[in-house]
Design a protein around this motif. Sequence first.
Motif, PDB file in Angstrom:
ATOM      1  N   PRO A  81       4.310 -26.827  -0.517  1.00 14.79           N
ATOM      2  CA  PRO A  81       2.953 -26.637   0.033  1.00 14.79           C
ATOM      3  C   PRO A  81       2.830 -27.056   1.496  1.00 14.79           C
ATOM      4  O   PRO A  81       2.156 -26.381   2.284  1.00 14.79           O
ATOM      5  CB  PRO A  81       2.082 -27.519  -0.876  1.00 14.79           C
ATOM      6  N   ALA A  82       3.489 -28.151   1.865  1.00 12.17           N
ATOM      7  CA  ALA A  82       3.432 -28.612   3.256  1.00 12.17           C
ATOM      8  C   ALA A  82       4.153 -27.645   4.179  1.00 12.17           C
ATOM      9  O   ALA A  82       3.712 -27.395   5.315  1.00 12.17           O
ATOM     10  CB  ALA A  82       4.029 -30.015   3.377  1.00 12.17           C
ATOM     11  N   LEU A  83       5.268 -27.071   3.714  1.00 11.34           N
ATOM     12  CA  LEU A  83       5.988 -26.079   4.509  1.00 11.34           C
ATOM     13  C   LEU A  83       5.130 -24.835   4.714  1.00 11.34           C
ATOM     14  O   LEU A  83       5.057 -24.287   5.820  1.00 11.34           O
ATOM     15  CB  LEU A  83       7.295 -25.689   3.812  1.00 11.34           C
ATOM     16  N   ARG A  84       4.483 -24.415   3.644  1.00  9.64           N
ATOM     17  CA  ARG A  84       3.634 -23.213   3.716  1.00  9.64           C
ATOM     18  C   ARG A  84       2.465 -23.439   4.665  1.00  9.64           C
ATOM     19  O   ARG A  84       2.163 -22.581   5.503  1.00  9.64           O
ATOM     20  CB  ARG A  84       3.122 -22.877   2.313  1.00  9.64           C
ATOM     21  N   ASN A 128       1.888 -25.946   7.108  1.00 10.18           N
ATOM     22  CA  ASN A 128       2.209 -26.245   8.500  1.00 10.18           C
ATOM     23  C   ASN A 128       3.052 -25.148   9.147  1.00 10.18           C
ATOM     24  O   ASN A 128       2.868 -24.828  10.327  1.00 10.18           O
ATOM     25  CB  ASN A 128       2.922 -27.591   8.590  1.00 10.18           C
ATOM     26  N   GLY A 129       3.959 -24.556   8.363  1.00  9.85           N
ATOM     27  CA  GLY A 129       4.731 -23.439   8.890  1.00  9.85           C
ATOM     28  C   GLY A 129       3.840 -22.250   9.171  1.00  9.85           C
ATOM     29  O   GLY A 129       3.950 -21.592  10.216  1.00  9.85           O
ATOM     30  N   GLY A 130       2.913 -21.965   8.246  1.00  7.24           N
ATOM     31  CA  GLY A 130       1.967 -20.877   8.462  1.00  7.24           C
ATOM     32  C   GLY A 130       1.071 -21.145   9.648  1.00  7.24           C
ATOM     33  O   GLY A 130       0.779 -20.243  10.452  1.00  7.24           O
ATOM     34  N   GLY A 131       0.622 -22.393   9.784  1.00  8.55           N
ATOM     35  CA  GLY A 131      -0.226 -22.749  10.916  1.00  8.55           C
ATOM     36  C   GLY A 131       0.469 -22.520  12.244  1.00  8.55           C
ATOM     37  O   GLY A 131      -0.139 -22.031  13.208  1.00  8.55           O
ATOM     38  N   HIS A 132       1.749 -22.852  12.290  1.00 10.64           N
ATOM     39  CA  HIS A 132       2.514 -22.654  13.528  1.00 10.64           C
ATOM     40  C   HIS A 132       2.728 -21.163  13.803  1.00 10.64           C
ATOM     41  O   HIS A 132       2.524 -20.689  14.927  1.00 10.64           O
ATOM     42  CB  HIS A 132       3.858 -23.372  13.407  1.00 10.64           C
ATOM     43  N   ILE A 133       3.120 -20.413  12.775  1.00 10.69           N
ATOM     44  CA  ILE A 133       3.341 -18.972  12.930  1.00 10.69           C
ATOM     45  C   ILE A 133       2.050 -18.271  13.371  1.00 10.69           C
ATOM     46  O   ILE A 133       2.039 -17.493  14.328  1.00 10.69           O
ATOM     47  CB  ILE A 133       3.841 -18.358  11.605  1.00 10.69           C
ATOM     48  N   ASN A 134       0.963 -18.552  12.658  1.00  8.16           N
ATOM     49  CA  ASN A 134      -0.308 -17.863  12.929  1.00  8.16           C
ATOM     50  C   ASN A 134      -0.823 -18.130  14.339  1.00  8.16           C
ATOM     51  O   ASN A 134      -1.247 -17.210  15.050  1.00  8.16           O
ATOM     52  CB  ASN A 134      -1.360 -18.296  11.908  1.00  8.16           C
ATOM     53  N   HIS A 135      -0.799 -19.384  14.745  1.00  7.40           N
ATOM     54  CA  HIS A 135      -1.339 -19.718  16.068  1.00  7.40           C
ATOM     55  C   HIS A 135      -0.450 -19.198  17.196  1.00  7.40           C
ATOM     56  O   HIS A 135      -0.952 -18.819  18.263  1.00  7.40           O
ATOM     57  CB  HIS A 135      -1.531 -21.230  16.196  1.00  7.40           C
ATOM     58  N   THR A 136       0.855 -19.170  16.967  1.00  5.40           N
ATOM     59  CA  THR A 136       1.762 -18.651  17.992  1.00  5.40           C
ATOM     60  C   THR A 136       1.461 -17.181  18.261  1.00  5.40           C
ATOM     61  O   THR A 136       1.508 -16.724  19.415  1.00  5.40           O
ATOM     62  CB  THR A 136       3.224 -18.821  17.540  1.00  5.40           C
ATOM     63  N   ILE A 137       1.125 -16.445  17.214  1.00  7.85           N
ATOM     64  CA  ILE A 137       0.717 -15.040  17.379  1.00  7.85           C
ATOM     65  C   ILE A 137      -0.652 -14.962  18.043  1.00  7.85           C
ATOM     66  O   ILE A 137      -0.880 -14.162  18.960  1.00  7.85           O
ATOM     67  CB  ILE A 137       0.680 -14.328  16.013  1.00  7.85           C
ATOM     68  N   ALA A 155      -6.096 -16.800   3.189  1.00  8.96           N
ATOM     69  CA  ALA A 155      -6.760 -18.103   3.100  1.00  8.96           C
ATOM     70  C   ALA A 155      -5.952 -19.172   3.826  1.00  8.96           C
ATOM     71  O   ALA A 155      -4.725 -19.069   3.956  1.00  8.96           O
ATOM     72  CB  ALA A 155      -6.942 -18.494   1.640  1.00  8.96           C
ATOM     73  N   ASN A 156      -6.677 -20.171   4.289  1.00  6.71           N
ATOM     74  CA  ASN A 156      -6.053 -21.351   4.907  1.00  6.71           C
ATOM     75  C   ASN A 156      -5.088 -20.950   6.024  1.00  6.71           C
ATOM     76  O   ASN A 156      -5.457 -20.243   6.931  1.00  6.71           O
ATOM     77  CB  ASN A 156      -5.380 -22.189   3.831  1.00  6.71           C
ATOM     78  N   GLN A 157      -3.832 -21.411   5.943  1.00  6.62           N
ATOM     79  CA  GLN A 157      -2.849 -21.029   6.958  1.00  6.62           C
ATOM     80  C   GLN A 157      -1.753 -20.151   6.361  1.00  6.62           C
ATOM     81  O   GLN A 157      -0.652 -20.072   6.902  1.00  6.62           O
ATOM     82  CB  GLN A 157      -2.230 -22.283   7.597  1.00  6.62           C
ATOM     83  N   ASP A 158      -2.054 -19.505   5.256  1.00  9.83           N
ATOM     84  CA  ASP A 158      -1.052 -18.631   4.642  1.00  9.83           C
ATOM     85  C   ASP A 158      -0.620 -17.566   5.641  1.00  9.83           C
ATOM     86  O   ASP A 158      -1.463 -16.838   6.179  1.00  9.83           O
ATOM     87  CB  ASP A 158      -1.617 -17.955   3.393  1.00  9.83           C
ATOM     88  N   PRO A 159       0.686 -17.443   5.912  1.00  7.67           N
ATOM     89  CA  PRO A 159       1.154 -16.442   6.864  1.00  7.67           C
ATOM     90  C   PRO A 159       1.048 -15.037   6.273  1.00  7.67           C
ATOM     91  O   PRO A 159       1.320 -14.838   5.089  1.00  7.67           O
ATOM     92  CB  PRO A 159       2.614 -16.835   7.103  1.00  7.67           C
ATOM     93  N   LEU A 160       0.657 -14.078   7.080  1.00 10.06           N
ATOM     94  CA  LEU A 160       0.416 -12.721   6.591  1.00 10.06           C
ATOM     95  C   LEU A 160       1.661 -12.105   5.955  1.00 10.06           C
ATOM     96  O   LEU A 160       1.610 -11.592   4.836  1.00 10.06           O
ATOM     97  CB  LEU A 160      -0.072 -11.831   7.740  1.00 10.06           C
ATOM     98  N   GLN A 161       2.778 -12.147   6.670  1.00 15.36           N
ATOM     99  CA  GLN A 161       3.974 -11.476   6.165  1.00 15.36           C
ATOM    100  C   GLN A 161       4.517 -12.159   4.916  1.00 15.36           C
ATOM    101  O   GLN A 161       4.923 -11.495   3.962  1.00 15.36           O
ATOM    102  CB  GLN A 161       5.056 -11.424   7.250  1.00 15.36           C
ATOM    103  N   GLY A 162       4.510 -13.475   4.917  1.00 16.75           N
ATOM    104  CA  GLY A 162       5.005 -14.211   3.757  1.00 16.75           C
ATOM    105  C   GLY A 162       4.105 -14.078   2.547  1.00 16.75           C
ATOM    106  O   GLY A 162       4.552 -14.269   1.406  1.00 16.75           O
ATOM    107  N   THR A 163       2.834 -13.739   2.778  1.00 16.35           N
ATOM    108  CA  THR A 163       1.864 -13.634   1.685  1.00 16.35           C
ATOM    109  C   THR A 163       1.697 -12.207   1.184  1.00 16.35           C
ATOM    110  O   THR A 163       1.617 -11.969  -0.018  1.00 16.35           O
ATOM    111  CB  THR A 163       0.486 -14.163   2.139  1.00 16.35           C
ATOM    112  N   THR A 164       1.649 -11.239   2.111  1.00 11.68           N
ATOM    113  CA  THR A 164       1.361  -9.850   1.735  1.00 11.68           C
ATOM    114  C   THR A 164       2.500  -8.883   2.017  1.00 11.68           C
ATOM    115  O   THR A 164       2.481  -7.756   1.522  1.00 11.68           O
ATOM    116  CB  THR A 164       0.125  -9.343   2.489  1.00 11.68           C
TER     117      THR A 164
END
Length: 259
Positions: free
Chosen positions: A123-126, A128-137, A202-211
């Motif tokens: 969960p922490a990887l998802r 914080n990793g999603g947060g970093h990926i999303n904001h970088t984009i 939702a939350n910081q779920d990354p688009l590609q990893g989620t959908t």
Amino acid sequence: MVRSKPRQVEHPLVKGSFQLVVCVFSETVGLVTNMLSRVGQIRRCAASLSQTLTQVTAARHKHTLPDLTYDYGALEPHVSAEIMQLHHSKHHATYVNNLNVTEEKYQEALAKGDVTAQVSLQPALRFNGGGHINHTIFWTNLSPNGGGEPQGELMEAINRDFGSFQKMKEKMSAATVAVQGSGWGWLGFEKESGRLRIAACANQDPLQGTTGLIPLLGIDVWEHAYYLQYKNVRPDYVKAMWNIINWENVSERLQTAKK
């Protein structure tokens, strides 16, 4: 009459053989001792090298906060300098720091074969990793010279998949505003069909990893992205974002996604 004991005469060959055995044994012991010492040194060097390589590898894979290509105040009046400063240097930086810490713990769990710890860190990887990926984009999707309408293949794809640019904006805005709690609205590319899709995460779920969709354009609707300026009126914030969208960046992402 007392007989004297016969005198034992040590044969020179026997004496020489014994000395040779002693010499060889001594040499062998010395050689083995030296080899063991060298083996110990090699093991210590290997352990030290392994630790150094691990540290170097970890340092190389440390995530860092990306620099912005514009000043914090460059997106005003649509997004205030205060929001940008907090959003980038505080919130995004926290995701980066926590991601690095979590990955270190995960590597330790992998090395130990601790599956339970690996699972508990997911969960922490998802997040914080999603947060970093999303904001970088997100930062590259914005520009003080943004807004207007896209051109070229991107515009053609939007017209094909949504009917018009205006219809795409309306559909994406509605999906983004409707996010419950915190999350993101996305324009993504579906590689299998070669079409553009709109999705919300939702939350910081990354688009590609989620959908499975490749992210082209994201709008952050966590309250830290707009509350200081727009309070709880999320629709006004989403509407304002269209004035600073960097369509050149979105177009470049589409070209890369097609490869």
